[in-house]
Each structure stands twice: as C-alpha cells, then as structure tokens.
Design an enzyme around this catalytic site. Structure first.
Site, PDB file in Angstrom:
ATOM      1  N   ILE A 382       3.916   7.360   1.532  1.00  0.00           N
ATOM      2  CA  ILE A 382       5.099   6.606   1.107  1.00  0.00           C
ATOM      3  C   ILE A 382       4.749   5.244   0.522  1.00  0.00           C
ATOM      4  CG2 ILE A 382       6.647   7.747   2.733  1.00  0.00           C
ATOM      5  CD1 ILE A 382       6.320   5.330   4.576  1.00  0.00           C
ATOM      6  N   VAL A 384       1.142   2.743  -1.139  1.00  0.00           N
ATOM      7  CA  VAL A 384      -0.286   2.538  -1.320  1.00  0.00           C
ATOM      8  C   VAL A 384      -0.497   1.141  -1.872  1.00  0.00           C
ATOM      9  CG1 VAL A 384      -0.274   3.498  -3.660  1.00  0.00           C
ATOM     10  CG2 VAL A 384      -2.395   3.503  -2.341  1.00  0.00           C
ATOM     11  N   SER A 387      -5.069  -2.736   0.292  1.00  0.00           N
ATOM     12  CA  SER A 387      -5.681  -2.720   1.619  1.00  0.00           C
ATOM     13  C   SER A 387      -5.607  -1.365   2.299  1.00  0.00           C
ATOM     14  CB  SER A 387      -5.012  -3.762   2.520  1.00  0.00           C
ATOM     15  OG  SER A 387      -3.655  -3.432   2.731  1.00  0.00           O
ATOM     16  N   GLY A 388      -4.796  -0.451   1.799  1.00  0.00           N
ATOM     17  CA  GLY A 388      -4.707   0.839   2.451  1.00  0.00           C
ATOM     18  C   GLY A 388      -3.509   1.642   1.982  1.00  0.00           C
ATOM     19  N   VAL A 390       0.051   3.990   3.283  1.00  0.00           N
ATOM     20  CA  VAL A 390       1.039   4.195   4.340  1.00  0.00           C
ATOM     21  C   VAL A 390       1.535   5.631   4.272  1.00  0.00           C
ATOM     22  CG1 VAL A 390       3.191   3.386   5.364  1.00  0.00           C
ATOM     23  CG2 VAL A 390       1.718   1.781   4.140  1.00  0.00           C
ATOM     24  N   ASP A 496       9.505 -15.405   4.868  1.00  0.00           N
ATOM     25  CA  ASP A 496       9.760 -14.534   3.713  1.00  0.00           C
ATOM     26  C   ASP A 496      10.974 -13.655   3.968  1.00  0.00           C
ATOM     27  OD1 ASP A 496       9.256 -13.694   1.141  1.00  0.00           O
ATOM     28  OD2 ASP A 496       7.919 -12.081   1.742  1.00  0.00           O
TER      29      ASP A 496
END
Length: 646
Positions: A382, A384, A387-388, A390, A496
């Site tokens: 779902i 990208v 760092s990686g 999901v 944020d």
C-alpha cells in the site's frame, strides 16, 4: 645653450650606467630566475561569489536570475512594495525548502529526545517541486547559481529601508558538490493534486444522502500534489543532515582542546548578516560567538624562558638626588610570576551518538526475536518510499489486519533516530494515535515495524470529496484534540497536523499518524527548528521564532478551515506566494464566517491567534462549547464508505 644641454645629457647617461645593471648582470639575474612554468599561478579553487541583495524601495536588486524569475512570477511588484519584509521571509523560507529531495518519513524522525539532528530543516514540499530541482540548470554559472544563499534580517529585526538593508548571497564553485546541490533552482508551480482513491469492495448497504463538495472552477495547475494515502501508515519526510565541526581555539591558550560545539549551535558564519539561508539549506543561520574575552594580552618569550605581561608592569620607583639638586628616577622592574591560564569555558556536550553496532544491539533488545513470517501474512503493498515498503498483513489465526513497514536497516541513514522513535512509540500509546504494535529484526537487516491499520484512509479524501457539517467537524476535531492533549502532556509537539495525517477507520475511528516530525521539549522551553508543511504552518515557525506546543493548535485551526472549504488557505497559490501571504496576513480569512455558528467562529478565532501566548491550549479547547455539538463518530461512516467506493 647647446653646450649646457649636451652636458646634461652626458650626466644623465653616466648616472644611468651607474644605477642600471650591466648586460652581464642581466644575464646572471635571468639564470637565477625560476622557470616560467614554476611561476605559473594555479586557478582558484573553493571560490565563493558574494552578491549583496538589497531593496531600493521599488524592487529587489542583486538576486541571482533564477530567483528573480521565481520572485517576479509568484509575487507581483505591487505586493513586493506592499510588504518587503514578508517577501524576505518568503524568500528565506522557500530557499531552505530546497535542502534536499523529499524522502519517506515513516519511522524516520527528528528524535523526541535530545539530538543534534533536531535543528536541521525538515519542511516538506511537494514531489513536483523537488523533482524539478534536478532538471534545472543556471546559465550564469556559479555567480548566479541557485545554490546562492539568501540572507536577510530575521522577523524580529527592523523593517527594510531604502538602500540600507541587504541580503547576503553566496554560491560555491566547489567541484565536489553533487548535482543535486548545484541545481537547486526554484521550481515551476506544482501541479494539481489528485482526488483519486484506491477502490475497495463495493458497499451494498443503504447509504444516506451525502453532500458532495461542489467541483472547483477550472484553475491553472498551481496546486501541490497531495500524498495518496491508501491506508494508515505510509507518509514522507526529509531526513535531516548536519555537519560537525569545532570552534576555533582560544588565542594564547595551552589548555585542553575545546570539544566540538553541538551542531544545533554551529553555523557557517561566513557573512556578517543576521542569517544565511540557501536553496540547499532549510534552516536559519544563527550567529554564535566562539571567542572568549581574556582581558589582557599575554606574550611569551622563549629566549630565557621568562613570561612577560605586555600591558602590565610592576615597578618600584626610587628618587635619588644628584649634586645639582636634580632628581633622577631609577626603575627596578620586578618580573611577575607566570600568569595562570584562564579556564576554558566548555559547553556541556550532548551524549555521543551511538555507533551502528550499538544501535543494532539496542534494537535487538526491543524487537521480538521470533520469526514474523509465521505470524503475519502479507496481503498487498500500500506504500513505498526511500526507507522501505508498507504492506497490509493479516494476523495468523485471527481476523486482525495490521500495517507492516519493512526496511533494510543497514541502509537507513539515521539508524539511531529510527531506534529512538521505536522506543517512543512503544512508550506512548493512545486510542487516538496510530499505535506501534511490535517489531522484528530478521537476519540483522530486515526490520519489520507493525502498526495499526485504518482502512478508511486519510481525512483528506473525505474533506475534498464530501462536505461535512459542523457536528461531524466537531467530532473529528475532538478526537484530534484528545490525541494532542495526550502528546502535549508528555511534552511532545507533533508539528505536522493536517488532514493528510489524520486517518479514519471504517467504523469511524479518528487517529493521528505520522510522528516523524514529533519533538519532545522540556516544560516551559521552546524550539526554533523549521518543520512542518507550509500551508498549515504557524506564523512563529515561518518567521523562525521560538515556538512550543501552541504550533499544533494553529495547525488544527487550519485543518478546521480545510474541512470547511475543502482545502487550506492559499493552497491554490504557489508555495512562495503562500509563504508570503502567511507572513504578511497572519490570520487567514474565514471565507464562510457568515454561514458558521458563533461557537464555531469563536473556536477558530481561539486557534488562529497570531500571538502564541494568547492562543488557546488543548485543555481550553476540549472544554469549548463548539465541541458539545460533536456528533457520534458513527456519523462519519457513510462518508468514509462513499469515498472509498469512488
């Protein structure tokens, strides 16, 4: 007469032969001169081109051409004349936003503990803005390179006056700089954001009548790209970077070397201007004095090993009378003992950063040592980022669904910050936060972080495509305030708050996510790092003043306007113009004030106070009469489902 002239000529020739070298002397001198190749002067290196930028009462002058283009494109000459200080603020802020490309923020954070990286710049810009930075080149070379830094008086300084106020700009021609650093040129206006959402299974139940938000009139493509959050966890940030260095040594001191100054106090003080910001830096430059005042100057002589004070003498005067009654004075100089070296005042240094091996050892103590492959079944990707990736995953033996972030730990640029955030998320849990569940480290590199998963997506999809009433808006704000009250009670500032970072569950849950900008401050203290998203940013952050948890209250008020209008103020403006308008206007206009209840108007007024000391806090807002209008969270379900079906 002619005889006199000829005599003078002969005299001049004679004197010329005396003082002019002979041919032999010339030949000898030529032999002693080094070869021309040895006298060649190399080309300059590490040069810095200084340009003074000023405002003459009519227009800005001295800006590099790319910055002049972006300034004239986004801010009219009339606006520049109206408030040149706001233009300076916007230029400095926008310049810092060019620091580096946007990277995935999930689990990459400014540490909520004391960390020297916290004073770097972490402001988000749209992907389109940063993408254009790589493709634009400056035709004027280093002198007008967009790596030029734009510096001006801070927001607290005197207003600009004709001819007396300058910004300092600099560009480096260092060939070691990367292309991304050289080509940070102000970008064209961003493109409109997409209103598409991932398709889910069609809802077959009866849906009450919704109030879709009326379509926007055709506009030029100046809207920033909103992030497409299909689920709970994939969000982005810039990874801060800092450089380490030590202050210059104390003159005349032989004491121990001064340890490096913490990077949040260190600046590049290459100019005497009050600040120095550039398209590569998104942080304000603060002048920090490194020299110590020692009183008198001490000089040493090595011939006899004696130490003499250059400005002090101890002497005994003796008056002696001579035969004529005159008095003479004999000075007997007493050599003072060697002066004691003044103690070097050293700042308390932060703890040393952990090495990668130390971070890895501490991480192993936190993570679940078992193999996650037997517990979690990956269903779909779902999100990208740098760092990686999901994934949505099912928990074996149950119907639970979670979000799993998988990262290559060895390639993470901020391993210690990643470790710190996992510790913090593990410690602070709340029903209105997207909570950490557990983590795994497979083969010392494959890091799994398991988080809550909310299938409803983010609040942005709902506020853009539907129109919430005051009761539903109050329900969302109440849930967000509960989460903020919890964070503020633990001295944590989110920094944020916006609709993109509010996630919704299919049962109406409302949770704050994206702790990547969180920071922990001591009670009563303030921070001065520039972080957040400009459209939701409070004036004190934009003007680079010190701030505290009240910045979250301002952003919450902007998010309330977002739920009313479908977008935050100035979203249709270019980023530079939006920053200028926030700096100039302070509190934004409430467009539909006449349609809102008095309670809602009062709630907005308390959130959007420019002076943070007068701004309400979470305790006051949770007791506000407007929140008494909050509908049950189940009232959000039809809207969430309708958005997911489209």
């Amino acid at each position: 007469m002619s005889t006199s002239k000829s005599s003078k000529v002969r005299i001049r020739n004679f004197i010329g032969r005396i003082f002019s070298p002979s041919d032999k002397d010339k030949d000898r001198d030529d032999e002693m001169k080094p070869s021309s190749s040895a006298m060649d002067i190399s080309q300059p290196y590490n040069t810095v081109h200084r340009v003074h930028v000023g405002y003459d009462g009519q227009k800005f002058s001295g800006l590099p051409q790319p910055w002049m283009d972006i300034l004239l494109r986004d801010i009219s000459l009339a606006d520049q004349k109206k408030d040149p200080n706001a233009v300076v603020t916007a230029l400095k802020f926008y310049a810092q936003s060019m620091k580096e490309n946007e990277k995935t923020k999930f689990m990459t954070t400014n540490s909520v503990f004391t960390n020297s990286d916290d004073d770097d710049v972490d402001v988000q810009l749209t992907g389109q803005v940063t993408e254009h930075l790589r493709n634009l080149q400056c035709s004027n070379g280093s002198a007008t390179s967009p790596s030029t830094s734009v510096s001006a008086s801070s927001s607290s300084a005197r207003p600009l006056t004709n001819g007396n106020n300058h910004l300092s700009t600099a560009s480096s021609t260092d060939t070691s700089l990367s292309l991304s650093e050289r080509n940070n040129v102000p970008s064209p206006a961003p493109v409109p954001y997409s209103e598409s959402a991932p398709q889910l299974k069609t809802f077959t139940g009866e849906t009450p009548k919704l109030h879709p938000r009326s379509p926007f009139p055709p506009q030029p493509p100046v809207l920033p790209q909103r992030s497409k959050t299909a689920s709970a966890v994939a969000t982005t940030t810039t990874n801060p970077t800092t450089s380490n260095g030590a202050p210059p040594p104390v003159p005349g001191s032989k004491g121990p070397p001064v340890p490096p100054k913490p990077s949040h106090l260190k600046i590049a003080s290459s100019t005497v201007s009050s600040g120095c910001s550039s398209p590569q830096q998104y942080s304000s430059a603060r002048s920090v004095g490194n020299s110590l005042s020692n009183g008198s100057v001490v000089s040493t002589t090595s011939s006899d090993g004696d130490v003499q004070l250059s400005n002090k003498e101890n002497s005994n005067d003796k008056s002696v009378g001579d035969k004529n009654g005159n008095t003479t004075t004999n000075k007997t100089t007493v050599e003072p003992p060697p002066p004691e070296e003044p103690p070097v005042r050293v700042r308390a240094s932060h703890r040393e950063k952990l090495s990668d091996s130390e971070v890895l050892n501490q991480l192993r103590e936190i993570v679940n040592p078992s193999n996650p492959l037997g517990k979690y079944e990956m269903k779909k990707q779902i999100g990208v980022g740098a760092s990686g990736t999901v994934f949505v995953a099912n928990v074996a033996g149950s119907t639970d669904v979670v979000a799993v972030k998988r990262m290559a730990f060895k390639t993470q640029p901020k391993k210690e910050m990643l470790l710190t955030e996992i510790k913090v998320m593990k410690q602070y849990r709340h029903p209105n936060l997207v909570n950490y569940i557990e983590s795994y480290l497979v083969d010392a590199d494959d890091l799994w972080v398991v988080m809550d998963y909310l299938e409803g997506g983010n609040l942005t999809d709902v506020v853009v495509k539907t129109e919430l009433d005051e009761g539903q808006i109050a329900a969302v704000l109440q849930e967000c305030l509960k989460a903020l009250h919890f964070l503020h009670r633990h001295s944590i500032v989110h920094r944020d708050i916006k609709s993109d970072n509010v996630l919704l569950g299919m049962n109406g849950e409302v949770k704050l996510t994206d702790m990547g900008f969180c920071a922990q401050i001591q009670p009563g203290s303030k921070r001065d790092t520039v972080v957040g998203t400009p459209y939701w940013m409070s004036p004190e952050i934009l003007n680079k003043k010190q701030y505290n948890y009240k910045v979250d209250i301002w952003s919450l008020g902007i998010m309330a306007l977002e739920m009313i209008d479908g977008e935050p103020p100035y979203l249709r403006e270019t980023p530079l113009k939006a920053i200028y308008l926030i700096a100039q206007n302070g509190k934004p206009e409430i467009k539909q004030r006449d349609r809102l209840s008095s309670e809602f108007n009062n709630f907005l007024d308390k959130c959007l106070v420019v002076d943070p000391d007068q701004r309400a806090d979470t305790t006051e807002l949770l007791a506000h009469p407007f929140l008494k209008k909050a509908k049950p969270l189940s009232s959000l379900i039809p809207y969430i489902r309708a958005v997911r079906e489209k």
